[in-house]
Design a protein around this motif. Sequence first.
Motif, PDB file in Angstrom:
ATOM      1  N   CYS A 118       1.308   5.284   0.740  1.00 40.04           N
ATOM      2  CA  CYS A 118       0.725   6.341   1.571  1.00 40.04           C
ATOM      3  C   CYS A 118       1.446   7.629   1.222  1.00 40.04           C
ATOM      4  O   CYS A 118       2.647   7.754   1.428  1.00 40.04           O
ATOM      5  N   LYS A 147      -8.321   7.457   7.797  1.00 40.74           N
ATOM      6  CA  LYS A 147      -7.436   8.517   7.276  1.00 40.74           C
ATOM      7  C   LYS A 147      -8.058   9.894   7.510  1.00 40.74           C
ATOM      8  O   LYS A 147      -9.269  10.029   7.692  1.00 40.74           O
ATOM      9  N   PHE A 201      -4.161   6.734   0.375  1.00 34.98           N
ATOM     10  CA  PHE A 201      -3.703   5.353   0.516  1.00 34.98           C
ATOM     11  C   PHE A 201      -4.088   4.629  -0.769  1.00 34.98           C
ATOM     12  O   PHE A 201      -5.243   4.683  -1.186  1.00 34.98           O
ATOM     13  N   VAL A 248       0.852  -1.189   0.000  1.00 28.50           N
ATOM     14  CA  VAL A 248       0.000   0.000   0.000  1.00 28.50           C
ATOM     15  C   VAL A 248       0.891   1.243   0.000  1.00 28.50           C
ATOM     16  O   VAL A 248       1.851   1.318   0.778  1.00 28.50           O
ATOM     17  N   MET A 287      -7.199   1.511   6.860  1.00 22.08           N
ATOM     18  CA  MET A 287      -6.474   2.758   6.573  1.00 22.08           C
ATOM     19  C   MET A 287      -7.415   3.809   5.974  1.00 22.08           C
ATOM     20  O   MET A 287      -7.396   4.971   6.379  1.00 22.08           O
ATOM     21  N   PHE A 322      -6.262  -2.379   4.222  1.00 19.10           N
ATOM     22  CA  PHE A 322      -6.466  -1.234   3.329  1.00 19.10           C
ATOM     23  C   PHE A 322      -7.754  -0.504   3.709  1.00 19.10           C
ATOM     24  O   PHE A 322      -7.787   0.725   3.792  1.00 19.10           O
ATOM     25  N   ASN A 377      -3.833   0.918  -2.813  1.00 21.14           N
ATOM     26  CA  ASN A 377      -3.495  -0.506  -2.784  1.00 21.14           C
ATOM     27  C   ASN A 377      -2.847  -0.885  -4.118  1.00 21.14           C
ATOM     28  O   ASN A 377      -3.514  -0.913  -5.153  1.00 21.14           O
TER      29      ASN A 377
END
Length: 362
Positions: free
Chosen positions: A58, A129, A135, A56, A125, A122, A137
């Motif tokens: 970020c 967030k 983010f 992932v 996140m 995922f 994937n």
Amino acid sequence: MELKTPLYDAHVKAGGKIVPFAGFLLPVQYETGVIKEHMAVRTQAGLFDVSHMGEVLCKGKDALANLQKILTNNFENMVDGQARYSIMCNEKGGTVDDLIVYKKGENDYFIVVNASNTEKDFKWMLDHKFGDVEFINVSADYAQLALQGPKAMEILRKLTTEENIPKKYYHAVFDAEVAGIPCIVSKTGYTGEDGVELYLDSKYAEKMWDKLLEAGKEEGLIPCGLGARDTLRMEAAMPLYGHEMNDDVDPLETGLSFAVKMDKPDFIGKAAIEAKGTPKITRVGLKVLGRGVIREEQEIFAGGKLIGHTTSGTHCPFLGYPVGMALIDPEYAQLGTKFEVEVRGRRIEVEVVALPFYKRGK
């Protein structure tokens, strides 16, 4: 419906015994067998397909602030290329997953998560967030190969130059090239040995696999499956999600305090961990003294008292005896303490020993 990694055909061709694992079809072993594969990694080198792991990205100006809030470790003082292990906790302090965060650059991070948890992580996140962050994937874009063992670096140096090799453990070179193939070279692993993990575009996976095996012929490099990956991580006492940790076990209870920075202003799960106080369970290593092998989820008794349960166990090929890890009452965690594990209706004597069971010589 299980997925195939980009190396599925290579495994079949090499005689891999394919099994479903974490939503993928992967080799549990090759014709060589788990013991030979395990010993190759301890004495020479082994090559693993770990393309099932999730990745992932970020990024954004609030990327660091998001990592600080969602994860237990502290990412403030990282240099570009550095990697850091962390736990992602839920509000109760339990473990959503354990993962590795790499700093690619300012406001730019690369996160590697456990295969079976990729979608769950995922979503976690995305659900937590805030601010200017993205983010993404990218798991489907990457293949991951792990070259591990005392001869691993020797083999790698045949296919690349020094500037493509990280100087330190838990560091990576992001714009590297191995065998003429662009990749990320990370000095990490899950075996307790020296070596690297290579992340590359899925379309080059088979070419990289073949190049590494060819380059490592003289050094005794062989392909290794999930079976050896598990026995190796057991000897090295590396925790595995779903065994030593889960949604109800917090990272302090399973001995991962080094990755939990309680002096950070806040992170998800911090208040719950603080409220619990001193952990009521702790992770220990067990050496089997009686006959038999211990596995996960077996009850442990001291006298007639239930004091915990095993989380993993196996016979260790290099050590030559069975071991296990367990979560038990801290009162019984002193080295040398003996008690019994119930295995299929009979009790086997075990002794608390230091972790890791195996540590490679420097």
